[in-house]
Design a protein around this motif. Sequence first.
Motif, short mmCIF file in Angstrom:
data_model
loop_
_atom_site.label_atom_id
_atom_site.label_comp_id
_atom_site.label_asym_id
_atom_site.label_seq_id
_atom_site.Cartn_x
_atom_site.Cartn_y
_atom_site.Cartn_z
N ILE A 13 8.66 -17.65 -17.62
CA ILE A 13 7.23 -17.36 -17.49
C ILE A 13 6.84 -17.19 -16.02
O ILE A 13 6.08 -16.28 -15.67
CB ILE A 13 6.39 -18.47 -18.15
N VAL A 14 7.38 -18.04 -15.15
CA VAL A 14 7.10 -17.90 -13.71
C VAL A 14 7.56 -16.53 -13.22
O VAL A 14 6.83 -15.83 -12.50
CB VAL A 14 7.78 -19.02 -12.90
N GLU A 15 8.76 -16.15 -13.60
CA GLU A 15 9.27 -14.84 -13.17
C GLU A 15 8.37 -13.71 -13.67
O GLU A 15 8.08 -12.76 -12.93
CB GLU A 15 10.70 -14.66 -13.66
N ARG A 16 7.93 -13.81 -14.92
CA ARG A 16 7.06 -12.77 -15.48
C ARG A 16 5.71 -12.73 -14.76
O ARG A 16 5.20 -11.65 -14.42
CB ARG A 16 6.85 -13.03 -16.98
N ASN A 17 5.12 -13.92 -14.51
CA ASN A 17 3.84 -13.96 -13.80
C ASN A 17 3.95 -13.32 -12.42
O ASN A 17 3.05 -12.60 -11.98
CB ASN A 17 3.36 -15.41 -13.67
N CYS A 18 5.05 -13.61 -11.73
CA CYS A 18 5.23 -13.05 -10.39
C CYS A 18 5.44 -11.54 -10.44
O CYS A 18 4.88 -10.80 -9.61
CB CYS A 18 6.39 -13.74 -9.68
N ARG A 19 6.23 -11.07 -11.38
CA ARG A 19 6.42 -9.62 -11.53
C ARG A 19 5.10 -8.93 -11.83
O ARG A 19 4.80 -7.86 -11.27
CB ARG A 19 7.42 -9.32 -12.66
N ASN A 20 4.31 -9.52 -12.70
CA ASN A 20 3.05 -8.88 -13.10
C ASN A 20 2.08 -8.76 -11.93
O ASN A 20 1.39 -7.73 -11.79
CB ASN A 20 2.41 -9.67 -14.24
N GLN A 24 0.20 -18.81 -23.34
CA GLN A 24 1.60 -18.38 -23.22
C GLN A 24 1.96 -17.99 -21.79
O GLN A 24 3.14 -17.86 -21.46
CB GLN A 24 1.87 -17.20 -24.16
N ASP A 25 0.98 -17.80 -20.94
CA ASP A 25 1.23 -17.46 -19.54
C ASP A 25 1.31 -18.70 -18.65
O ASP A 25 1.67 -18.59 -17.47
CB ASP A 25 0.12 -16.56 -18.99
N ILE A 26 0.95 -19.86 -19.17
CA ILE A 26 0.97 -21.09 -18.38
C ILE A 26 2.41 -21.60 -18.32
O ILE A 26 2.99 -21.97 -19.34
CB ILE A 26 0.02 -22.15 -18.96
N ALA A 27 2.97 -21.63 -17.13
CA ALA A 27 4.40 -21.91 -16.97
C ALA A 27 4.74 -23.38 -16.89
O ALA A 27 5.91 -23.75 -17.02
CB ALA A 27 4.92 -21.20 -15.71
N CYS A 28 3.74 -24.23 -16.65
CA CYS A 28 4.04 -25.64 -16.39
C CYS A 28 3.43 -26.56 -17.45
O CYS A 28 2.41 -26.24 -18.05
CB CYS A 28 3.54 -26.04 -15.00
N ARG A 29 4.09 -27.68 -17.65
CA ARG A 29 3.61 -28.74 -18.52
C ARG A 29 3.98 -30.09 -17.89
O ARG A 29 4.91 -30.17 -17.08
CB ARG A 29 4.26 -28.68 -19.91
N VAL A 30 3.28 -31.12 -18.28
CA VAL A 30 3.68 -32.48 -17.95
C VAL A 30 4.21 -33.12 -19.22
O VAL A 30 3.51 -33.17 -20.24
CB VAL A 30 2.51 -33.29 -17.37
N VAL A 31 5.45 -33.58 -19.18
CA VAL A 31 6.05 -34.27 -20.32
C VAL A 31 5.75 -35.76 -20.19
O VAL A 31 6.00 -36.37 -19.15
CB VAL A 31 7.57 -34.04 -20.39
N SER A 32 5.21 -36.34 -21.25
CA SER A 32 4.84 -37.75 -21.26
C SER A 32 5.26 -38.37 -22.58
O SER A 32 5.32 -37.67 -23.60
CB SER A 32 3.33 -37.90 -21.05
N ARG A 33 5.55 -39.68 -22.56
CA ARG A 33 5.97 -40.36 -23.79
C ARG A 33 4.87 -41.28 -24.32
O ARG A 33 4.13 -41.89 -23.55
CB ARG A 33 7.24 -41.17 -23.54
#
Length: 375
Positions: A20-27, A256-265
């Motif tokens: 997703i990061v690569e796609r966002n940068c290309r766009n 679908q364009d958001i490349a980041c998430r925070v994983v939490s338990r």
Amino acid sequence: MDKREIEDLQTPAFIVDKNIVERNCRNMLQTARDSGISLRGQTKTHKTVEGGILQTGGTRRKIVTSTLVETEMYAENGFEDILYGFPLISHHIDRIYKLREKLDSFHVMVTNMEICKYLQATKAPDGKLWSIVLKIDCGNKRAGVWHEDETIFDIARYINSAANLHFQGIYAHCGNSYGAASPAQVGEVRDFTLRSVKRIAEQLESLGIHCEDVGIGSTPSCSHPTTEMSRLTEIHPGNYVFYDAQQMELGSCTEQDIACRVVSRVIGHYPDRGQMLIDCGFLGITKQGLGKQENERAIARVEKHDDIIVTGMTQEIGFVESADPSKQLDFSKFPIGSTLRLIPYHSCATAACYPVYHIHQDEILVDTWTPCRGW
């Protein structure tokens, strides 16, 4: 690195989808090319060498930074044509001098006459001039000379005539686009800023002062491009690398364009009060989204679980509740120890919480990126 899965990470963890990061940068590079102009990507969202390489399409040329430590990191890693995009003060001079000495193409940003006179009195490294970009305020009401203020022309004349200075151009940040209530309002901010800087550039040209760089930008304004952008020489958005829930609210992107998430338990169930606890507090994700999202109770949304939201936080703990307060939270879906993926409202502030980003492709961890920290 070992091909581990995201579920193996210690939490909370900041994960980034490389595709997703690569796609966002290309766009965004293509958005600039479509207008026949350049992209000077703002690096402050990610603050990594790897992200800078993607933003520049591999050229390592033409970026704008927000801190000196970023600028120094990029200079040490072969980047050129760097704008230090923060209002310059005399306290910066020792580090600025070393950067000007090292880089062939390096620019500083000014917002007043005093710093220009200071630079004129401070000799640049041998064979070089201080290359200066004048910041214009077109309604954002943060840093810069007000777009209707005649001081713009006084400063430009002074720079243009000073022996140690070079006038590189003008720059305006459309930060007020973040206050828009719709994509149409984002467009209004973008167009007003664009017209304002173009008018100023034309007036400067009539005075014999050439602007090599005439740029505007913010991720909302540049994610809603217009053919009028061809009147500029460059754009300088930054958040688009990761995007976030704030950008989604503004219509800049989809989830679908958001490349980041925070994983939490999940660390606890409390049915009597309709809450479960997670191991991510305000040191792991920004609280800026409270009261600013579709569900005003939400600090953060949860990927693939529209029925729950993060509603509160202490330093290390988050509180998760039903998105609809009239409905009971189904605790059986979220066993203790299971993971949730939180969608940051503001990716810049959330990324700043983490010393390392875990990069994944197709749910497999493939790399780590280490951002610079400090100022």
